[in-house]
Scaffold this active site. Structure first.
Site, PDB file in Angstrom:
ATOM      1  N   ASN A  22     -12.615   2.189 -13.136  1.00 34.80           N
ATOM      2  CA  ASN A  22     -11.854   1.529 -12.074  1.00 34.80           C
ATOM      3  C   ASN A  22     -12.770   1.123 -10.928  1.00 34.80           C
ATOM      4  O   ASN A  22     -12.715  -0.008 -10.447  1.00 34.80           O
ATOM      5  CB  ASN A  22     -10.739   2.437 -11.537  1.00 34.80           C
ATOM      6  CG  ASN A  22      -9.476   2.342 -12.357  1.00 34.80           C
ATOM      7  OD1 ASN A  22      -9.532   2.005 -13.537  1.00 34.80           O
ATOM      8  ND2 ASN A  22      -8.352   2.632 -11.744  1.00 34.80           N
TER       9      ASN A  22
ATOM     10  N   ALA B  31      -1.630  -2.708 -12.901  1.00 31.14           N
ATOM     11  CA  ALA B  31      -2.069  -1.631 -12.013  1.00 31.14           C
ATOM     12  C   ALA B  31      -3.514  -1.859 -11.595  1.00 31.14           C
ATOM     13  O   ALA B  31      -4.255  -2.595 -12.248  1.00 31.14           O
ATOM     14  CB  ALA B  31      -1.932  -0.295 -12.734  1.00 31.14           C
ATOM     15  N   CYS B  32      -3.901  -1.204 -10.507  1.00 25.98           N
ATOM     16  CA  CYS B  32      -5.272  -1.241 -10.003  1.00 25.98           C
ATOM     17  C   CYS B  32      -6.222  -0.881 -11.130  1.00 25.98           C
ATOM     18  O   CYS B  32      -5.954   0.078 -11.851  1.00 25.98           O
ATOM     19  CB  CYS B  32      -5.418  -0.259  -8.839  1.00 25.98           C
ATOM     20  SG  CYS B  32      -7.095  -0.015  -8.265  1.00 25.98           S
ATOM     21  N   PRO B  33      -7.330  -1.545 -11.332  1.00 29.11           N
ATOM     22  CA  PRO B  33      -7.912  -2.608 -10.504  1.00 29.11           C
ATOM     23  C   PRO B  33      -7.605  -4.018 -11.013  1.00 29.11           C
ATOM     24  O   PRO B  33      -8.222  -4.961 -10.570  1.00 29.11           O
ATOM     25  CB  PRO B  33      -9.410  -2.336 -10.637  1.00 29.11           C
ATOM     26  CG  PRO B  33      -9.551  -1.892 -12.068  1.00 29.11           C
ATOM     27  CD  PRO B  33      -8.278  -1.148 -12.399  1.00 29.11           C
ATOM     28  N   MET B  34      -6.639  -4.142 -11.917  1.00 30.84           N
ATOM     29  CA  MET B  34      -6.448  -5.436 -12.572  1.00 30.84           C
ATOM     30  C   MET B  34      -6.043  -6.588 -11.639  1.00 30.84           C
ATOM     31  O   MET B  34      -6.533  -7.700 -11.828  1.00 30.84           O
ATOM     32  CB  MET B  34      -5.435  -5.300 -13.730  1.00 30.84           C
ATOM     33  CG  MET B  34      -5.892  -4.361 -14.836  1.00 30.84           C
ATOM     34  SD  MET B  34      -7.609  -4.598 -15.314  1.00 30.84           S
ATOM     35  CE  MET B  34      -7.457  -6.106 -16.233  1.00 30.84           C
TER      36      MET B  34
END
Lengths: 131, 93
Positions: A22, B31-34
């Site tokens: 992430n 959702a993060c980081p998309m």
């Protein structure tokens, strides 16, 4: 303006993988140059066999549903994304030897190198993270 | 409380009429980081000065996109929020 992010991935669980990928993909998407050094259990994150089935911590298996509900991308998707965004990934040669991991066990697009290979990348990084 | 919300919506609507998006990115459900990754990809295909409109449901996207434009040299022109849907207008730098 230029940003350089150096990450050490040294743990091999699903949570660890999300922490690493992430931050890596978010940084790369924010125009940072990103490098990750995979060492010890961190090698799991880039092994063909292991990367798609990383374990949740013991007793935390129920979070699997949470990942699904939150529509969090899979690790394989994040790996593809990281490669696509130009994240440099270095596998630690020494731990590969210790754990008997071959280059062909790793997903494609991984460089194999020693500590100095990573240090050379990290020496002028303005963000350094260890997971 | 209600009158304030209504007024806010009207103001935003007025603002949007003049804002012609060159491209609309649907990042709903991601959702993060998309949302950030997709925004980066989408803006790459635009020219300087073009406007990208982004639709997202990730609650973190609001702060993330505000931070993202700071680091990437683009401009967040406007953002709205209604019923869990966030909309952003970013001008490519």
């Amino acid at each position: 303006m230029s940003n350089k992010v150096a990450i050490i991935a040294s743990n091999g669980g699903l949570f660890d993988a999300y922490k690493v990928f992430n931050i890596a993909t978010a940084s790369a998407a924010t125009d940072a140059e990103v490098g990750i050094f995979f060492t010890f259990e961190g090698l799991n994150l880039i092994q063909k066999e292991a990367s798609g089935q990383l374990p949740l911590p013991e007793g935390k298996e129920h979070f699997q549903e949470g990942f699904k509900a939150a529509q969090v991308p899979s690790i394989d998707e994040l790996l593809l994304m990281a490669k696509d965004l130009g994240v440099k990934m270095i596998a630690c040669q020494m731990t590969m030897d210790v754990m008997n991991v071959k280059k062909e066990d790793l997903i494609s697009g991984i460089d194999v190198g020693g500590a100095v290979t990573f240090l050379d990348f990290a020496k002028d990084a303005n963000v350094t993270l260890t997971f | 409380m209600v009158p304030i919300v209504v007024q806010y919506t009207i103001l935003i609507k007025k603002g949007n009429e003049n804002m012609k998006a060159t491209k609309v990115l649907d990042a709903k459900g991601l959702a993060c980081p998309m949302p950030i990754v997709k925004t980066k990809k989408a803006i790459e295909g635009l020219q300087s000065g073009d406007i990208l409109e982004i639709h997202a449901t990730d609650k973190g996207a609001k702060n993330d996109l505000a931070a993202w434009v700071k680091s990437t040299g683009h401009e967040l022109l406007e953002s709205t929020e209604a019923d869990g849907l966030f909309k952003f207008w970013i001008r490519r730098g």
